[in-house]
Scaffold this active site. Structure first.
Site: not given
Length: 395
Positions: A56-58, A79-80, A109, A112, A115, A123, A127, A192, A390
């Protein structure tokens, strides 16, 4: 029992695993494919065998080190992804070895106040946190590697996930169990930008209505996913804005009806959009990470009811480019994290709906390349040069 040739991992449970990972040692440096040691999961954690991951670009932004406060190396990005649970730590009851899972950077979770609230998908504990680089339970890492001096050093985590490795350790709150029949090479896109950030922004954040008008600023994967979400919702006009006209063909495939190249229109983009839509669009989505573009997105909406959704990652210290009094004209602006989906409780239903044909998301349209994990640096180059939406890497 899981498929994909995976067994229940009984021989590795409770033991460190040595595997290959793409380690980032510094901003902009090529990722190094090397052996790392992955510790067993601690309490409320799971260890996952990653089968597919995408870029991803992130990932690209963090790899470049665009925000100095977020630099921490060595680090495993990514993260994907999608994979299979290898083992679970103490206290984990909703996951078991062999479960098919999608890692998520915005955890849930389930206990909380956040959530329990229907007003947010954040979260209190798990989060998304761009500055976090360790695990929640002990502020430690689960990765280690031998550096060039022969010393064993910790390797830091990334966005609760760190999927550029054959095995990773996640907080159980950041692992979503999905239908084992779902194709994992496509499901990794749910982590993502595609179905969550983009489609979710159109469905959940903006709640795009049938017959409405939409403008999307930035036609990368997230922007195209917004277009896909708006198309599914029945928007009558979906305007795509990008400085690269080569993206327009793919945009048309994803349901975008009109295209504007800022370099070619000869006047501010918001003026062109107002002429096309009799005063402005109902919804605009900023997917570029540029505050000047954000300004154009905001003023391109119709006064009285226009809504702008911010999706781009903004590394710049510049503040939001609007005056408070402009909000009195009835335009609104909001941000969106993970498409406003609650990952653990809502993502499995989306997967089932896709499997049953109730929701028809064009996953194949987003996957422009597939490569072996060993070619990850080439995959980064393709994304950086704008030649890939992608690229799915097979581990």
């Amino acid at each position: 029992m899981a498929t994909n040739g995976y067994s229940n991992g009984g021989s590795t449970k409770g033991k460190p695993i040595k595997c290959k990972a793409a380690v980032a040692w510094g901003p902009g440096e090529p990722l190094v494919m090397q052996e790392v040691e992955v510790a067993p999961p601690a309490r409320m954690e799971v260890r996952v065998k990653v089968l597919y991951t995408s870029i991803c670009h992130t990932d690209l932004s963090f790899w470049r080190g665009e925000n100095e406060r977020q630099r921490r190396f060595p680090r495993i990005l990514g993260h994907e992804a999608a994979g299979v649970v290898e083992s679970v730590g103490e206290g984990v009851e909703d996951l078991a070895p062999g479960d098919h899972v999608v890692p998520i950077f915005n955890g849930e979770c389930g206990t909380c106040a956040y959530c329990h609230s229907s007003a947010t998908n954040l979260c209190g504990t798990y989060r998304v946190d761009a500055f976090k680089s360790t695990m929640v339970s002990d502020d430690g890492t689960r990765f280690s590697v031998v550096n060039t001096s022969g010393d064993t050093v910790p390797v830091y985590h990334f966005l609760n996930t760190s999927t550029f490795a054959e095995y990773t350790v996640l907080d159980a709150a950041c692992a979503v169990k999905i239908n084992p029949a779902a194709p994992l090479q496509k499901m990794c896109l749910l982590s993502c930008g595609i179905s969550t950030a983009g489609v979710g922004a159109a469905w959940n954040t903006a709640n795009v209505s049938k017959g409405s008008t939409v403008a999307i600023f930035g036609l990368g994967a997230v922007g195209l996913a917004v277009g896909e979400g708006a198309r599914i919702r029945g928007a009558s006009r979906i305007i795509g804005v990008d400085i690269n006209p080569e993206k327009f063909a793919k945009g048309k495939e994803m349901g975008i009806t009109d295209f504007i190249s800022p370099k070619a229109c000869g006047k501010p983009v918001h003026e062109v959009i107002k002429e096309l839509t009799d005063g402005g669009v109902d919804y605009s989505f900023e997917c570029s990470g540029n505050v000047d573009v954000l300004r154009e997105a905001f003023v391109s909406t119709h006064d009285g009811w226009g809504l702008t959704v911010v999706l781009g990652i903004h590394p710049t210290p510049r503040m939001m480019p609007l005056h408070p009094m402009e909000l009195f004209d009835g335009r609104r602006i909001t941000g969106c994290t993970f498409g406003d989906f609650k990952g653990k409780s809502q993502l499995p239903l989306l997967v089932d709906q896709c499997m049953q044909g109730e929701v028809k998301i064009n996953f194949d349209g987003f996957i422009t390349h597939e490569m072996p994990f060993s070619e990850i640096n080439e995959a980064f180059r393709l994304l950086e040069e704008g030649k890939s939406l992608r690229c799915v890497l097979r581990l």
